[in-house]
Design an enzyme around this catalytic site. Structure first.
Site, PDB file in Angstrom:
ATOM      1  N   ASP A 179       0.882  -1.164   0.000  1.00 40.15           N
ATOM      2  CA  ASP A 179       0.000   0.000   0.000  1.00 40.15           C
ATOM      3  C   ASP A 179       0.925   1.221   0.000  1.00 40.15           C
ATOM      4  OD1 ASP A 179      -2.307   1.633   0.380  1.00 40.15           O
ATOM      5  OD2 ASP A 179      -1.799   1.749   2.506  1.00 40.15           O
ATOM      6  N   ASP A 181      -1.355  -0.895   6.172  1.00 35.75           N
ATOM      7  CA  ASP A 181      -1.445  -0.349   7.520  1.00 35.75           C
ATOM      8  C   ASP A 181      -2.383  -1.148   8.407  1.00 35.75           C
ATOM      9  OD1 ASP A 181      -3.953   0.364   6.665  1.00 35.75           O
ATOM     10  OD2 ASP A 181      -3.503   2.486   6.459  1.00 35.75           O
ATOM     11  N   ASP A 202      -6.843  -2.089   4.883  1.00 35.73           N
ATOM     12  CA  ASP A 202      -6.354  -3.078   3.927  1.00 35.73           C
ATOM     13  C   ASP A 202      -6.612  -4.506   4.385  1.00 35.73           C
ATOM     14  OD1 ASP A 202      -5.209  -1.398   1.901  1.00 35.73           O
ATOM     15  OD2 ASP A 202      -3.634  -0.886   3.329  1.00 35.73           O
TER      16      ASP A 202
END
Length: 629
Positions: free
Chosen positions: A330, A523, A527
């Protein structure tokens, strides 16, 4: 060392002394065979009674073919073989084999104890008491009795018992038990503090935000306690292998003991010779080195990662990380800091400090995140400047008079409205233009800054053999591509919704090489679906984040992407050590088994092939605990 281990050590020492004394007495005086049997039975039972008891317990539970059973049969056989016609007594060998077996067990206990203590010491982060303020008094109570919203006091040198927010005081916190980082963290009023940190200097008062059972320390301890439940493929294979291997070995030993004498023509004359070979065969064949050292290696690897502030939920994930071929990231909060900050200042008519000074004063009263980042870049508000007539121009920016000069701070629309000839910027991010009295003064770039070690993390992952690094983000395409180019990522896919990220991970999983795994790094908050879908989900900066700890397979307690390459390196070295133990143990055992079958191996060689190999494998396994970061 635990009390049981101490007792075992005393028994081993006592048995060793008795064995030496008996050998001296035996050489000095002549004893009948039966008397020698009972004399040697004393040190044998002193050192081995628990092995025999454990073997009997396992037989009663239906687990006949265990290491204890094999060792018991082999040593009892060695004790009684001297009574067979033409056989030499093996009393010394019987006691020594049991003695050495127990020494190996002690080494195993010590190694496992060291690994466990390393984790326990790291995880010794939950205090037994909390200082809570009630009715104007500070009471020392059990942390379970403190409710959310109550105020607790943490004195210098004390561990923070519960998660909360500082309401009074300032201090430095030692977060090494949570993050693996030695640098202290400064906190003051309004900052969040997590349980498990150690208050280094100032007294602070905190308002509790989570009950004790839900605190960061409690969550981490729960995670560590269950880390050994997830068995690696290697551990499961060794367990299955031992279940098949041990019965086969027992049948093989019986065949060695009985078949050759049956075909020799004189069963009784040759039986003792072949029985000692069969007993040697049994001692050699004990799978202790494999059954003990492989799980211990992975346990040590998990302990090593824990010391670095990396929590691995099971050895299966450690093994999967060792095979990582694709690492997907990410962007926001993972490779970047997740907050706006000034990343470049391009003045036109003044120096950088002056440009920042004017922009920060104009945005002094704004609550917009961009205004906050400008003020953070120039924090010297108390510099006697006068700021008047502040006016926010909707959709364009802010205008104000600073020391009598009209300063406009905003986008290109505001510059066009006042006739200032603005200049474009090649950098990616939010461009804030500044004009003074209608004259263009320069621009400031504000963006989500890349973390200091993100580039190093990508380079290190590739050095560890990761074939492909990919970034998936919901951010704008130009921003994502700029970050990807700066960091050297192989692929970048932007403007994605959470469902789109899952789709991309599915495509990447389908494209990965055979025997390789895909790790996703996020994180842990937004996600969770991708973390769950990847072969290994890694949560970044999870200190205080329940979602991260729950959703991920590997939890990094700080915000450093470089820890990802570190845990991959730990995983690969751990697996390499486990393989070394498997190859070494099998090679030595096969060699001595062949020699034993042909009568070329002594009982002493058998002892080395079993207990000696186990001790060496256990010592090798502990190397996984002390890998360098």
């Amino acid at each position: 060392m635990e009390q049981d281990a101490r007792r075992k050590l005393v028994r081993v020492a006592l048995a060793a002394v008795l064995l030496v004394v008996l050998k001296i007495v035996e050489k000095s005086l002549a004893f009948p065979m039966l008397a020698l049997f009972f004399l040697y039975l004393v040190p044998y039972l002193v050192v081995g009674y628990d092995v025999l008891a454990e073997a009997w317990e396992e037989i009663r539970e239906g687990e006949v073919f265990s290491e204890d059973f094999l060792m018991g049969i082999a040593t009892i056989g060695a004790l009684v073989i001297g009574f067979l016609p033409g056989a030499e007594p093996e009393f010394t060998e019987a006691v020594f084999v049991m003695l050495f077996f127990q020494v190996g067990e002690i080494f195993e206990d010590m190694a496992e104890d060291n690994s466990r203590k390393s984790i326990t010491r790291l995880m010794d982060i939950r205090p037994d008491t909390a200082n809570v303020e009630r009715d104007g008094k500070v009471l020392v109570v059990d942390p379970n009795e403190v409710a959310v919203g109550e105020t607790i006091v943490v004195k210098p040198g004390e561990k923070v018992p519960m998660d909360g927010v500082v309401v009074e005081g300032a201090s430095s916190l030692d977060t090494v038990a949570l993050t693996g980082e030695s640098a202290p963290r400064e906190v003051s009023v309004g900052d969040s503090v997590y349980s498990g940190c150690v208050n280094q200097r100032g007294l602070i008062r905190m308002k509790v935000s989570k009950v004790f059972g839900e605190s960061t320390a409690s969550k981490i301890l729960e995670l560590v306690e269950h880390a050994s439940e997830g068995k690696s493929h290697s551990e499961r294979f060794i367990t299955r292998f031992a279940r098949i291997y041990t019965p086969v070995v027992v049948v093989g030993a019986l065949a060695v003991a009985f078949l050759p004498p049956l075909f020799s023509g004189d069963f009784l004359a040759s039986f003792s010779t072949w029985l000692i070979r069969a007993l040697t065969f049994l001692v050699v064949s004990c799978p202790c080195a494999l059954v003990i050292s492989v799980p211990l290696t992975f346990f040590s690897g998990i302990g090593c990662a824990s010391k670095q502030g990396i929590l691995v939920k099971g050895s299966n994930y450690l093994e999967a990380l060792s095979q990582a071929g694709i690492v997907v990231f990410d962007k926001t909060g993972t490779l970047t800091k997740g907050v706006f900050e000034v990343t470049a200042v391009h003045p036109s008519e003044m120096d950088e400090t002056q440009l920042l000074h004017l922009a920060a004063h104009v945005e002094r009263y704004s609550t917009h995140p961009i205004a906050a980042s400008l003020r953070a870049a120039y924090p010297h508000e108390a510099d006697s400047c006068t700021v008047e007539d502040v006016e926010e121009v909707a959709g364009q920016g802010v205008r104000a008079t600073v020391n009598g000069r009209v300063v406009c701070v905003g986008n290109t629309k505001l510059m066009d409205a006042i006739g200032a000839q603005w200049k474009p910027c090649e950098k990616t991010g939010t461009i804030i233009h500044v004009a003074v009295d209608g004259i263009y003064a320069g621009h400031i770039v504000i963006s989500d800054a890349v973390k200091g070690d993100s580039k190093e993390a990508i380079q290190n992952l590739k050095a560890e053999g990761v074939r492909k690094t990919v970034m998936l983000t919901g951010d704008r395409k130009e921003v994502a591509e700029s970050v990807a180019k700066e960091l050297g990522l192989d692929e970048c896919h932007a403007e994605l919704l959470p469902a789109d990220k899952v789709d991309w991970v599915e495509k990447l999983l389908a494209s990965k090489e055979q025997g390789r795994t895909l790790a996703f790094v996020g994180d842990g908050i937004n996600d969770a679906p991708v973390l769950a879908r990847a072969d290994v989900g890694i949560a970044m900066g999870a200190m205080g984040s329940d979602a991260a700890i729950d959703a991920a397979d590997v939890v990094l307690m700080d915000d450093k992407p470089s820890k990802i390459a570190l845990v991959v390196r730990i995983a690969r070295r751990t697996l390499a050590i486990a393989k070394e133990n498997v190859v070494f143990a099998i090679a030595v055992k096969v060699a001595v088994l062949v020699l034993a079958a042909f009568g070329l191996a002594t009982m002493w060689m058998a002892v080395f092939a079993d207990v000696g190999v186990m001790v060496l494998a256990v010592l090798n396994a502990t190397r996984a605990l002390n890998q360098k970061g």
